[in-house]
Design a protein around this motif. Structure first.
Motif, PDB file in Angstrom:
ATOM      1  N   VAL A 125       0.866  -1.184   0.000  1.00 26.33           N
ATOM      2  CA  VAL A 125       0.000   0.000   0.000  1.00 26.33           C
ATOM      3  C   VAL A 125       0.903   1.235   0.000  1.00 26.33           C
ATOM      4  N   PRO A 126       1.304   1.699  -1.164  1.00 25.86           N
ATOM      5  CA  PRO A 126       2.153   2.887  -1.221  1.00 25.86           C
ATOM      6  C   PRO A 126       1.367   4.151  -0.886  1.00 25.86           C
ATOM      7  N   GLY A 127       2.088   5.226  -0.554  1.00 28.09           N
ATOM      8  CA  GLY A 127       1.451   6.497  -0.224  1.00 28.09           C
ATOM      9  C   GLY A 127       2.109   7.648  -0.959  1.00 28.09           C
ATOM     10  N   PHE A 128       1.469   8.810  -0.888  1.00 32.30           N
ATOM     11  CA  PHE A 128       2.028   9.996  -1.534  1.00 32.30           C
ATOM     12  C   PHE A 128       1.479  11.256  -0.876  1.00 32.30           C
ATOM     13  N   ALA A 129       2.196  12.368  -1.086  1.00 35.71           N
ATOM     14  CA  ALA A 129       1.718  13.711  -0.740  1.00 35.71           C
ATOM     15  C   ALA A 129       2.003  14.594  -1.956  1.00 35.71           C
ATOM     16  N   ARG A 130       1.029  15.453  -2.320  1.00 34.34           N
ATOM     17  CA  ARG A 130       1.164  16.224  -3.559  1.00 34.34           C
ATOM     18  C   ARG A 130       0.579  17.613  -3.391  1.00 34.34           C
ATOM     19  N   ILE A 131       1.266  18.599  -3.963  1.00 36.76           N
ATOM     20  CA  ILE A 131       0.698  19.926  -4.153  1.00 36.76           C
ATOM     21  C   ILE A 131       0.707  20.207  -5.650  1.00 36.76           C
ATOM     22  N   TYR A 132      -0.288  20.981  -6.119  1.00 40.61           N
ATOM     23  CA  TYR A 132      -0.389  21.238  -7.553  1.00 40.61           C
ATOM     24  C   TYR A 132      -1.148  22.529  -7.806  1.00 40.61           C
ATOM     25  N   ALA A 133      -0.988  23.047  -9.021  1.00 43.10           N
ATOM     26  CA  ALA A 133      -1.717  24.249  -9.445  1.00 43.10           C
ATOM     27  C   ALA A 133      -1.902  24.200 -10.955  1.00 43.10           C
ATOM     28  N   ASN A 134      -3.069  24.638 -11.418  1.00 44.98           N
ATOM     29  CA  ASN A 134      -3.403  24.726 -12.835  1.00 44.98           C
ATOM     30  C   ASN A 134      -3.852  26.150 -13.140  1.00 44.98           C
ATOM     31  N   TYR A 135      -3.365  26.692 -14.241  1.00 51.56           N
ATOM     32  CA  TYR A 135      -3.757  28.041 -14.664  1.00 51.56           C
ATOM     33  C   TYR A 135      -4.180  27.982 -16.119  1.00 51.56           C
ATOM     34  N   MET A 136      -5.274  28.684 -16.454  1.00 57.35           N
ATOM     35  CA  MET A 136      -5.728  28.742 -17.841  1.00 57.35           C
ATOM     36  C   MET A 136      -6.204  30.145 -18.166  1.00 57.35           C
ATOM     37  N   ASN A 137      -5.844  30.598 -19.366  1.00 61.37           N
ATOM     38  CA  ASN A 137      -6.280  31.892 -19.896  1.00 61.37           C
ATOM     39  C   ASN A 137      -6.870  31.639 -21.272  1.00 61.37           C
TER      40      ASN A 137
END
Length: 734
Positions: free
Chosen positions: A311-323
């Protein structure tokens, strides 16, 4: 004569397209000749999307399809929509020009979550004319895709909002060997494609970088209904004005291995494109206003841990920008955090839990044309926080002689707290029965929901005497999806999968319009669907293979409790897929047939179509290949979407008109125009007896009226806004 509703289309394509390409691979070390690879479905392939942990396809208790990088390379698809359209049961709708939006339906539902490496890339304001949250055409790059996992059916218990019809998870490539690839191609309609990728790995650090550019000078269409193109016959080919397109993309994935159990990954995607938006066949819609431009910048930083554990794990931050720019400016931003961990509680027992947080913002939403510059709404946002829990365990049953693990149960629950409508709980239970080593039978029940997008909540535009309003008090769409299916391996050469589903949704959101063209969003309908899919994969010999698929989708809507009616906009009530291929150490050739039958002639010109595509790849040396693609071998005109809904609203009127457009009954959802002008004369101002189709009279004195074929029968010509929905006036004499 009897008046008939128009059967307008978004796509009648296409003239046959031929593409030839030379592919160079420049390896850092010599390449050994590859063994023959078959296009053979494998039940043992591991997927992560269905259960959020690696699970064999046959054990997921879900309808799962995997598209590999080898399939993408052999098919040499033009875009992501073409890749997904090749999968049985997947519906991708678009118009016939390169810059048009592409939206996806799974299980007949456009409420589909699209992710890259498990992170959401949805647009918080939504996509015009659809309940989906992403335009597939905004994802330009294909070279960085390792595989695509497609899970059909409800998945809100794992992924929250949007995952009603299913989930598409695009998994990117990790750099391994030192290799650089250049891809150059030319094709019909002045199309030119340039691709570059480089990858490598050294001292625990790896990279995979791609850059690509696409250009197309114009698009041609084949006439499906001669009444829409003056002087034409069915099958005639015409150039579509204002259909030039240009797009480019850059992607980067960087991986750093800390130790056997830990690593860090950074992803970045940049895509931007610009293309003409031809409203109609005889209306070129030239000028800067009729050009659509999109720019996307997305990034994510992921820390993976327990990679060697079950059972692997992860931590993530992300951002999406659109114009986006099209009759205005539309800027959005999404920021998020995700965390998942789990425990192996026994040999056959796993517990998984996680936390998701996401904030979606519309930074700017303005409308602009030759008359108006209006701030619609800006700096509006919603946040969603969720926690989920999933338990996977195997139930042991005792046979007469042995004890075997036959049953696997996966219950789960997710709680979402939305800043506008509060809490939402979505449970699920999946049950898989392994009848024998080659047969798995499954059942799944999933509660689902779809939150209102920001346009639904905050749209606020007044122009030309009309208003279009969102509703901050909208309720989420919610319901359930039930699926049963079987995965069966008949022998080493043949496998069969079958799935039946049914779904029901309440509080479905739509835009309602009054007689003065004022519009507002509201919870308007109930919706239910049912469908069936069958896939057969067979290896004919060491070199030949074949695939056959059938899908069925039936949708009914109940608006304002007036009773359920069959949805006649369904562009694929019955879908068929046939593929025959040949492969050896040098050649890969496949012929692929796509078909739909049972289309309603109230909405479509033809009730069925067949389209055939050919792809051939020849490996000249270990480092160089050439390929040839022919799309639509028979040069057929066909429809991938119907007329817009029986509602469409206008954004402006014209008080004069200098040309009669012969485009009666044409409605182009999402492209801002509808026409009812099949005229021999022009009358400006009041319609003497009202519109011959909808009965609009003198209260619309600023409209344009054209004499439609015979004295006393006038049609209104009006220009639509960003949503084309008021189409119950689209009739004509036949």
């Amino acid at each position: 004569m009897k008046r008939k509703k128009s059967t307008s289309t978004k796509k009648t394509w296409l003239c046959a397209m031929v593409t030839s390409t030379l592919l160079f691979q420049i390896p850092g070390v010599s390449l050994a000749e590859e063994a023959v690879k078959q296009e053979q479905f494998s039940f043992d392939e591991m997927v992560v999307t269905a259960n959020r942990v690696p699970t064999p396809v046959a054990k997921t208790a879900a309808n799962v399809t995997v598209v590999t990088k080898e399939q993408i390379e052999k098919g040499a698809f033009a875009n992501l929509g073409d890749v997904l359209r090749d999968v049985n049961g997947v519906i991708v709708t678009t118009k016939g020009f390169a810059g048009a939006n592409q939206t996806i339906r799974l299980n007949g539902d456009d409420r589909v979550l699209v992710m890259i490496d498990g992170r959401r890339i949805s647009q918080p304001q939504g996509v015009v004319g659809s309940r989906t949250s992403i335009d597939l055409n905004s994802i330009i790059s294909l070279d960085n895709i390792e595989r695509i996992e497609i899970v059909k059916g409800g998945a809100s218990a794992l992924y929250g909002s949007d995952a009603v019809g299913g989930v598409v998870n695009i998994i990117t490539r990790k750099g391994t060997e030192a290799k650089t690839t250049m891809d150059l191609s030319v094709g019909s309609w002045g199309s030119r494609n340039y691709g570059f990728s480089t990858q490598g790995s050294e001292n625990g650090f790896s990279w995979y970088i791609t850059a690509n550019k696409k250009e197309q000078d114009y698009t041609k269409y084949n006439v499906l209904n001669p009444a829409l193109t003056s002087g034409s016959s069915k099958g005639d080919s015409y150039r579509w004005p204002n259909s030039k397109y240009e797009g480019q993309g850059f992607t980067m994935r960087l991986d750093k291995t800390i130790d056997d159990n830990r690593s860090v990954t950074f992803n970045f995607e940049h895509w931007d494109d610009e293309g003409g938006q031809p409203f109609g066949v005889n209306y070129p819609s030239l000028g800067s206003l009729n050009q659509s431009a999109k720019l996307s910048n997305n990034w994510a930083l992921t820390y993976d841990f327990n990679k060697q554990k079950d059972v692997p794990g992860f931590a993530r931050i992300y951002a999406n920008y659109m114009n986006q720019g099209f009759y205005g400016t539309y800027k959005t931003r999404t920021q998020g955090f995700a965390y998942q961990t789990g425990w192996q509680l026994g040999d056959q027992h796993k517990l998984i839990t996680g936390l998701d947080w996401e904030k979606g913002e519309v930074l700017e939403n303005t409308y602009h044309d030759d008359t108006y510059d209006i701030v619609n709404y800006k700096n509006k946002s919603v946040t969603n926080t969720a926690i989920y829990l999933q338990d996977i365990f195997t139930v042991y049953l005792q046979d007469i002689f042995t004890v075997t693990d036959k049953w696997t149960m996966t219950p789960g629950v997710r709680y979402d707290h939305h800043s506008k409508f509060g809490g939402q709980t979505t449970p699920k239970v999946n049950l898989n029965y392994s009848a024998d080593s080659s047969t798995d039978i499954y059942f799944s029940y999933n509660r689902v929901f779809k939150a209102p997008n920001l346009d639904d909540l905050y749209y606020d535009l007044e122009y030309y005497g009309m208003s279009t309003k969102g509703d901050p008090n909208l309720k989420p769409e919610k319901g359930h999806v039930v699926s049963v299916g079987v995965n069966k391996k008949l022998n080493d050469n043949t496998s069969v999968t079958a799935n039946y589903f049914t779904s029901k949704l309440t509080n479905a959101i739509d835009w309602e319009y009054d007689s003065n063209f004022n519009a507002w969003a509201r919870n308007i309908a109930k919706q239910k669907k049912r469908g069936f899919e069958l896939d057969i994969h067979h290896k004919l010999s060491d070199h030949y293979y074949t695939e056959v698929g059938y899908s069925y989708v039936h949708t009914e809507n109940n608006q304002d409790n007036a009773g359920y009616l069959v949805e006649d906009k369904n562009s694929q009530p019955n879908g068929y897929r046939v593929k025959v291929g040949y492969t050896d150490t040098q050649w890969d050739v496949n012929l692929n047939g796509l078909s739909a039958t049972g289309l309603s002639t109230n909405r479509f010109i033809d009730s069925s179509y067949w389209v055939w595509n050919l792809a051939a790849n020849y490996k000249m040396t270990p480092a160089a290949s050439v390929y040839l693609n022919v799309y639509n071998l028979g040069d057929k005109a066909y429809e991938l979407t119907s007329n817009c809904t029986y509602q469409c609203y206008t954004s402006s009127y014209w008080s004069t008109i200098t040309t009669a457009w012969h485009s009666r009954g044409r409605c182009y959802p999402g492209t801002n125009i509808c026409y009812l002008a099949y005229s021999y004369a022009t009358h400006t101002g009041r319609a003497p007896g009202g519109c011959g189709a909808c009965g609009i009279r003198s209260s619309y004195a600023r409209g344009i009226w054209q004499l439609a074929g015979r004295p006393g029968n006038y049609w209104c010509v009006r220009r639509c806004g960003t949503r084309c929905r008021y189409c119950h006036c689209f009739g004509y004499d036949s």
